[in-house]
Design an enzyme around this catalytic site. Structure first.
Site, PDB file in Angstrom:
ATOM      1  NE  ARG A 170       0.577   2.317   4.774  1.00  0.00           N
ATOM      2  CZ  ARG A 170       0.529   3.263   3.846  1.00  0.00           C
ATOM      3  NH1 ARG A 170      -0.257   4.304   3.997  1.00  0.00           N
ATOM      4  NH2 ARG A 170       1.265   3.159   2.754  1.00  0.00           N
ATOM      5  CD  GLN A 204       6.623   6.986  -4.748  1.00  0.00           C
ATOM      6  OE1 GLN A 204       7.580   6.740  -4.012  1.00  0.00           O
ATOM      7  NE2 GLN A 204       6.700   7.827  -5.762  1.00  0.00           N
ATOM      8  CG  LEU A 205       7.235   2.206  -5.603  1.00  0.00           C
ATOM      9  CD1 LEU A 205       8.623   1.581  -5.789  1.00  0.00           C
ATOM     10  CD2 LEU A 205       7.007   3.286  -6.651  1.00  0.00           C
ATOM     11  CG  ASP A 219       4.075  -7.399  10.810  1.00  0.00           C
ATOM     12  OD1 ASP A 219       5.175  -7.247  10.232  1.00  0.00           O
ATOM     13  OD2 ASP A 219       3.837  -6.982  11.959  1.00  0.00           O
ATOM     14  CG  ASP A 257       0.929  -2.201   3.643  1.00  0.00           C
ATOM     15  OD1 ASP A 257       1.098  -1.864   4.829  1.00  0.00           O
ATOM     16  OD2 ASP A 257       1.570  -1.699   2.704  1.00  0.00           O
ATOM     17  CG  LEU A 297      -2.020  -1.086   1.213  1.00  0.00           C
ATOM     18  CD1 LEU A 297      -2.976  -0.870   2.381  1.00  0.00           C
ATOM     19  CD2 LEU A 297      -2.799  -1.133  -0.094  1.00  0.00           C
ATOM     20  CE1 TYR A 302      14.856   1.884   1.779  1.00  0.00           C
ATOM     21  CE2 TYR A 302      16.246   3.532   0.728  1.00  0.00           C
ATOM     22  CZ  TYR A 302      15.215   2.621   0.660  1.00  0.00           C
ATOM     23  OH  TYR A 302      14.535   2.433  -0.522  1.00  0.00           O
TER      24      TYR A 302
END
Ligand SMILES: NC(=O)c1ccc[n+]([C@@H]2O[C@H](COP(=O)([O-])OP(=O)(O)OC[C@H]3O[C@@H](n4cnc5c(N)ncnc54)[C@H](O)[C@@H]3O)[C@@H](O)[C@H]2O)c1
Length: 374
Positions: free
Chosen positions: A91, A67-68, A107, A89, A65, A196
């Site tokens: 969310r 950006q991509l 998750d 996701d 869910l 990251y």
């Protein structure tokens, strides 16, 4: 066979290309390393997306869910059928996403739940998008470590256990200040200084290790900063290149958190999603690497603003530098060398800077002069 000789044989095999000959037995999920030393010499490395049949792949997207993920699901559903692509996701999906195809809560830290979904839905491709991005990662390092590293371990083991083709995206953030920056080749020093970046180098290396060690069909693209109109960026350092369009349309001005001359590689989302599908479909024998740079364009905020000004002469950009994001950006590639992707599996981008700006402005403001001019 004496242990030393057996070890020498296995290490020797690992240093060869698996595509040249063998494939490891699929291992029981969480016990890697105990039963793993038997690699049948006559086994073949699997190359088919369709598990030896003509059926389309059944795809699971983690962290879908962001950006991509939704855009990728739409593209894959067009190719493979709506029910063959499952978005997951942690969310809650919007009504629109929920009604557009299968969605399941998952998750990536919950190994058993992820495995259950893979088994129950007979998944054959796993696209692992679940992650905390660069700027967000620096605000919560322990969560970034968990999601980006433990989550990746879960996904790798499940992919191996169930013979999946696994895609994990990497990033320009997997390079650091000691990498060559203009251009950055596929293979060079990688010493990123964000959690990251460190987690993405780890993902690249672990995926390649599982490929050489066990024959896992691991595929990875290092995405540049991705620019999209209908999905929000998730807290990366390149987010300015999306926000600038929203603010230009809404307020006629934008305050940028990077210096005007900060050059970074970028790509329009359609190119990124198509590249992902293409590398997943590429015949195994065409891949000389398991991790490829892909690129489309490279620009700095000043150049992007100039291009926006061509369409909106009243647009104003100001700069208020955010030291954390600026430091991250200055350690990243300015330009990406993606010649191996172009040579091996025919990568070719469609969107350069002028097409990107026209597309973004006409998408966000369909009534505008930009749209009418096209
Ligand atoms: N967007 C870019 O510019 C870009 C560039 C390079 C690489 N990538 C990579 O592409 C992938 C997708 O990027 P994106 O921009 O869609 O990211 P995003 O931040 O927008 O979305 C990530 C998603 O992961 C989900 N997530 C977080 N923790 C999770 C967990 N424990 N279990 C399952 N899901 C969880 C979030 O809810 C979110 O929806 C990421 O791996 C990212 O590193 C993105």
């Amino acid at each position: 066979m004496p242990v030393l000789r057996m070890l020498q044989r296995v290490v020797g095999q690992m240093l060869q290309s698996p595509a040249g000959g063998y494939r490891a037995a699929v291992l029981p999920g969480r016990v890697l390393g105990t039963s793993s030393w038997h690699i049948p010499a006559d086994a073949n490395f699997h190359s088919g997306s369709l598990s030896g049949t003509d059926r389309p792949p059944r795809v699971l997207i983690t962290g879908g869910l962001g950006q991509l993920g939704v855009g990728l699901a739409n593209l894959l559903r067009e190719h493979f059928g709506t029910d063959n692509v499952i978005l997951t996701d942690i969310r809650k999906p919007s009504d629109q996403v929920f009604h557009s195809g299968p969605f399941i809560y998952s998750d990536v830290l919950d190994y058993k739940n992820l495995r259950e979904i893979v088994v129950n839905h007979r998944i054959t491709w796993l696209i692992h998008y679940g992650a905390l991005l660069s700027a967000i990662g620096e605000t919560n390092v322990s969560l970034a470590k968990a999601v980006n590293i433990t989550g990746l371990h879960n996904v790798l083991d499940i992919a191996l256990e169930h013979n999946l083709r696994l895609f994990v995206p990497s990033t320009i953030g997997a390079f650091g200040p000691t990498s060559p920056r203009d251009p950055t080749p596929d293979l060079c020093v990688q010493r990123p200084r964000t959690i990251y970046g460190v987690s993405k180098v780890h993902a690249e290396l672990m995926g390649e290790y599982y490929y050489y060690r066990y024959g896992l069909d691991f595929r990875c693209l290092r995405y540049p900063g991705i620019i999209s109109a209908d999905s929000e960026p998730g807290g990366g350092t390149t987010d300015y290149a999306v926000q600038i369009f929203h603010d230009a349309i809404k307020n006629g001005k934008y305050e940028c958190y990077l210096k005007p001359s900060t050059r970074l590689p970028m790509m329009y989302i359609d190119d990124c999603l198509r590249a992902t599908l293409e590398v997943m479909e590429a015949p195994a024998e065409s891949l000389s690497l398991r991790t490829y740079n892909i690129n489309a364009m490279s620009f700095c905020p000043e150049e992007l603003a100039q291009e926006v000004l061509k369409h909106m002469p009243e647009f104003q950009i100001t700069y208020k530098v955010d030291s954390v994001r600026q430091a991250i950006a200055e350690s990243w590639p300015m330009n990406f060398d993606d010649s191996n992707a172009r040579k091996d599996w025919g990568w070719k981008h469609d969107f350069d800077l002028p097409e990107l700006v026209t597309t973004m402005l006409s998408f966000l403001d369909p009534e505008s002069r930009v749209a009418q001019a096209n």
